[in-house]
Motif scaffolding. Structure first.
Motif, PDB file in Angstrom:
ATOM      1  N   ILE A 240       8.098   7.105  22.000  1.00  9.64           N
ATOM      2  CA  ILE A 240       7.589   6.993  23.152  1.00  9.64           C
ATOM      3  C   ILE A 240       6.132   7.773  23.093  1.00  9.64           C
ATOM      4  CG2 ILE A 240       7.613   7.453  25.598  1.00  9.64           C
ATOM      5  CD1 ILE A 240      10.735   7.418  25.407  1.00  9.64           C
ATOM      6  N   VAL A 241       5.277   6.945  23.698  1.00  9.46           N
ATOM      7  CA  VAL A 241       4.030   7.443  23.976  1.00  9.46           C
ATOM      8  C   VAL A 241       3.533   7.816  25.169  1.00  9.46           C
ATOM      9  CG1 VAL A 241       1.545   6.622  23.541  1.00  9.46           C
ATOM     10  CG2 VAL A 241       3.077   5.927  21.897  1.00  9.46           C
ATOM     11  N   HIS A 242       3.157   9.151  25.402  1.00  6.58           N
ATOM     12  CA  HIS A 242       2.893   9.781  26.639  1.00  6.58           C
ATOM     13  C   HIS A 242       1.295   9.768  27.038  1.00  6.58           C
ATOM     14  CE1 HIS A 242       6.680  11.150  25.250  1.00  6.58           C
ATOM     15  NE2 HIS A 242       7.208  11.552  26.425  1.00  6.58           N
ATOM     16  N   THR A 243       1.139   9.455  28.229  1.00  5.10           N
ATOM     17  CA  THR A 243      -0.316   9.335  28.746  1.00  5.10           C
ATOM     18  C   THR A 243      -0.525  10.069  29.912  1.00  5.10           C
ATOM     19  OG1 THR A 243      -0.746   7.417  29.861  1.00  5.10           O
ATOM     20  CG2 THR A 243      -0.371   6.934  27.577  1.00  5.10           C
TER      21      THR A 243
ATOM     22  N   PHE B 106       6.881   4.684  39.892  1.00  2.00           N
ATOM     23  CA  PHE B 106       7.513   5.730  39.339  1.00  2.00           C
ATOM     24  C   PHE B 106       6.543   6.673  38.143  1.00  2.00           C
ATOM     25  CE2 PHE B 106      10.840   2.374  40.146  1.00  2.00           C
ATOM     26  CZ  PHE B 106      11.531   3.003  40.942  1.00  2.00           C
ATOM     27  N   TRP B 107       5.542   6.508  38.093  1.00  5.29           N
ATOM     28  CA  TRP B 107       4.558   7.292  37.373  1.00  5.29           C
ATOM     29  C   TRP B 107       3.873   8.249  38.319  1.00  5.29           C
ATOM     30  CZ3 TRP B 107       2.582   3.485  32.948  1.00  5.29           C
ATOM     31  CH2 TRP B 107       3.550   3.397  32.230  1.00  5.29           C
ATOM     32  N   PRO B 108       3.678   9.565  37.836  1.00  8.26           N
ATOM     33  CA  PRO B 108       4.284  10.021  36.923  1.00  8.26           C
ATOM     34  C   PRO B 108       5.809  10.216  37.050  1.00  8.26           C
ATOM     35  CG  PRO B 108       2.375  11.598  37.796  1.00  8.26           C
ATOM     36  CD  PRO B 108       2.546  10.233  38.580  1.00  8.26           C
ATOM     37  N   GLY B 109       6.579   9.945  36.068  1.00  8.40           N
ATOM     38  CA  GLY B 109       8.227  10.198  36.484  1.00  8.40           C
ATOM     39  C   GLY B 109       8.808   9.502  35.103  1.00  8.40           C
TER      40      GLY B 109
ATOM     41  N   VAL C  68      -3.310   3.879  29.506  1.00  6.65           N
ATOM     42  CA  VAL C  68      -2.446   2.767  28.920  1.00  6.65           C
ATOM     43  C   VAL C  68      -3.258   1.908  28.380  1.00  6.65           C
ATOM     44  CG1 VAL C  68      -0.326   1.597  29.609  1.00  6.65           C
ATOM     45  CG2 VAL C  68      -0.524   3.852  30.283  1.00  6.65           C
ATOM     46  N   GLN C  69      -3.896   1.236  29.336  1.00  4.84           N
ATOM     47  CA  GLN C  69      -4.688  -0.075  29.188  1.00  4.84           C
ATOM     48  C   GLN C  69      -5.703  -0.081  27.818  1.00  4.84           C
ATOM     49  OE1 GLN C  69      -6.169  -0.466  33.082  1.00  4.84           O
ATOM     50  NE2 GLN C  69      -4.705  -1.961  33.613  1.00  4.84           N
ATOM     51  N   GLN C  70      -5.995   1.040  27.455  1.00  4.58           N
ATOM     52  CA  GLN C  70      -6.706   1.205  26.367  1.00  4.58           C
ATOM     53  C   GLN C  70      -5.712   0.921  25.064  1.00  4.58           C
ATOM     54  OE1 GLN C  70      -7.568   5.276  25.258  1.00  4.58           O
ATOM     55  NE2 GLN C  70      -8.992   4.857  23.480  1.00  4.58           N
ATOM     56  N   PHE C  71      -4.635   1.076  25.028  1.00  3.10           N
ATOM     57  CA  PHE C  71      -3.761   0.817  23.784  1.00  3.10           C
ATOM     58  C   PHE C  71      -2.872  -0.262  23.921  1.00  3.10           C
ATOM     59  CE2 PHE C  71      -1.893   4.748  25.561  1.00  3.10           C
ATOM     60  CZ  PHE C  71      -0.751   4.314  25.693  1.00  3.10           C
TER      61      PHE C  71
ATOM     62  N   ARG D 132       5.038   6.098  28.892  1.00  6.09           N
ATOM     63  CA  ARG D 132       5.299   6.774  30.179  1.00  6.09           C
ATOM     64  C   ARG D 132       4.364   7.697  30.334  1.00  6.09           C
ATOM     65  NH1 ARG D 132       8.786  11.055  31.914  1.00  6.09           N
ATOM     66  NH2 ARG D 132       9.133  12.561  30.035  1.00  6.09           N
ATOM     67  N   ILE D 133       4.149   8.138  31.811  1.00  7.09           N
ATOM     68  CA  ILE D 133       3.331   9.278  32.135  1.00  7.09           C
ATOM     69  C   ILE D 133       4.195  10.199  32.704  1.00  7.09           C
ATOM     70  CG2 ILE D 133       1.675  10.177  33.864  1.00  7.09           C
ATOM     71  CD1 ILE D 133       0.394   7.334  34.069  1.00  7.09           C
TER      72      ILE D 133
END
Ligand code: TXA
Ligand code: MG
Length: 320
Positions: A58-61, A85-88, A67-70, A114-115
């Protein structure tokens, strides 16, 4: 390697920028983090966890902009879920671009994102100019860590720094979803209940676990497992079959007079599912470290967070 524990975010961000591993607190469980854009750094995660490379991370930002960058083509419904639901504790599968190495996604075209909702980790993510790939910070297959001490107990010499953010408030991993053709699919039950997701997006589809080629390792039949044998059932009915001094108990609300107090974990005497989730993994670890031979566990009501908790208890109880 000497492992340091503390709350020094500057030090953590220097280490991460150098390609090292740092354990991070999130509201679900602790993660074992590395620079998600750096293939070599990500390799170290798999080595430290002894995790098969077919199991994606999972990638955390810290922001939808990052998120839109990758990623590309974020579906409207996924945006709606993110906003709500973010952050969550919600992980969303999205089409990735070339910034994310194939190792992170095990060759899949989607990346799990997810954030997380933890003040220290959000602050850390803001200091970095890359997102963090992080699986739960436990050896593959064992119970996920919900305190810095849990991480230290198992990965001590394999991580450069552990950020101590206190005990995790949610206590079970994030819910994993994908939106395709306007349909939401849940791949792993978790900290956000199915009911809450359905309230936001309408009826969801659930993909249940398989023992071969799982889409999420949390879908493997045996996972999150203690070393001791765990049996699920009606505790009062099971108890007479075992010597009471050799039994550990993982119960929702009740205590059992026949069994020594220090061999019992009551998840929530008041019957609160959120509280039960919070203490679940710490309770399993505690019992695993008691001088008992068998752990008797009971299931929660099959609703809300109870479903995600039951999912973890069932996998922990499956003998590998
Ligand atoms: O709450 C959480 O989700 C925690 C914290 C640290 O964020 N992380 C976590 O990571 O539970 P991990 O690696 O233990 O579980 C991630 C799950 C795995 O079962 C993996 O198979 C699945 O996410 N996954 C990751 N990328 C995926 C993808 N592209 N498609 C399907 N499943 C994916
Ligand atoms: Mg895990």
């Amino acid at each position: 390697m000497d492992t340091l524990i503390g709350q020094n975010l500057t030090q953590a961000s220097i280490l991460l920028t150098q390609g090292k591993l740092v354990a991070i607190p999130t509201e679900t469980v602790y993660g074992l983090a590395a620079n998600a854009f750096d293939k070599k750094a990500v390799t170290r995660i798999f080595e430290a966890k002894n995790r098969p490379t077919f199991d994606p991370l999972i990638v955390h930002t810290h922001s939808i902009e990052q998120v839109q960058q990758f990623t590309k083509n974020i579906p409207e419904k996924a945006k709606k879920l993110a906003k709500q639901f973010w952050p969550g504790s919600l992980t969303i599968l999205l089409e990735k671009n070339d910034l994310i190495p194939d190792l992170v996604t095990a060759g899949l075209s989607t990346v799990a994102v997810r954030i997380p909702n933890h003040p220290l980790t959000l602050e850390l993510l803001k200091q970095l100019d890359f997102p963090l790939a992080a699986p739960s910070a436990n050896p593959f297959g064992y119970i996920s860590p919900t305190t810095a001490g849990h991480v230290e107990a198992q990965l001590k010499n394999k991580v450069s720094y552990i950020i101590d953010g206190g005990p995790c408030q949610v206590g079970i991993e994030s819910t994993i979803v994908e939106v395709k053709n306007n349909q939401t699919t849940i791949y792993r039950l978790g900290g956000i209940s199915v009911e809450n997701i359905e309230a936001a997006t309408g009826k969801v589809e659930e993909v249940r676990h398989s023992s071969s080629n799982p889409k999420a390792s949390g879908m493997l039949k045996s996972h999150y497992a203690p070393q001791k044998k765990m049996i699920i059932g009606d505790i009062a009915a099971l108890l007479p079959q075992y010597p009471c001094d050799k039994v550990g108990i993982l119960s929702f609300r009740k205590t059992y007079e026949q069994v020594p107090k220090n061999q019992q974990v009551v998840l929530s005497a008041e019957g609160e599912l959120a509280k039960a989730a919070q203490g679940l993994f710490a309770g399993m670890r505690y019992l695993d470290n008691q001088p008992v031979e068998i752990i008797l566990a009971e299931l929660m009501p099959e609703k809300g967070l109870g479903r995600a908790i039951n999912d973890r208890i069932r996998r922990a109880a499956t003998e590998s």
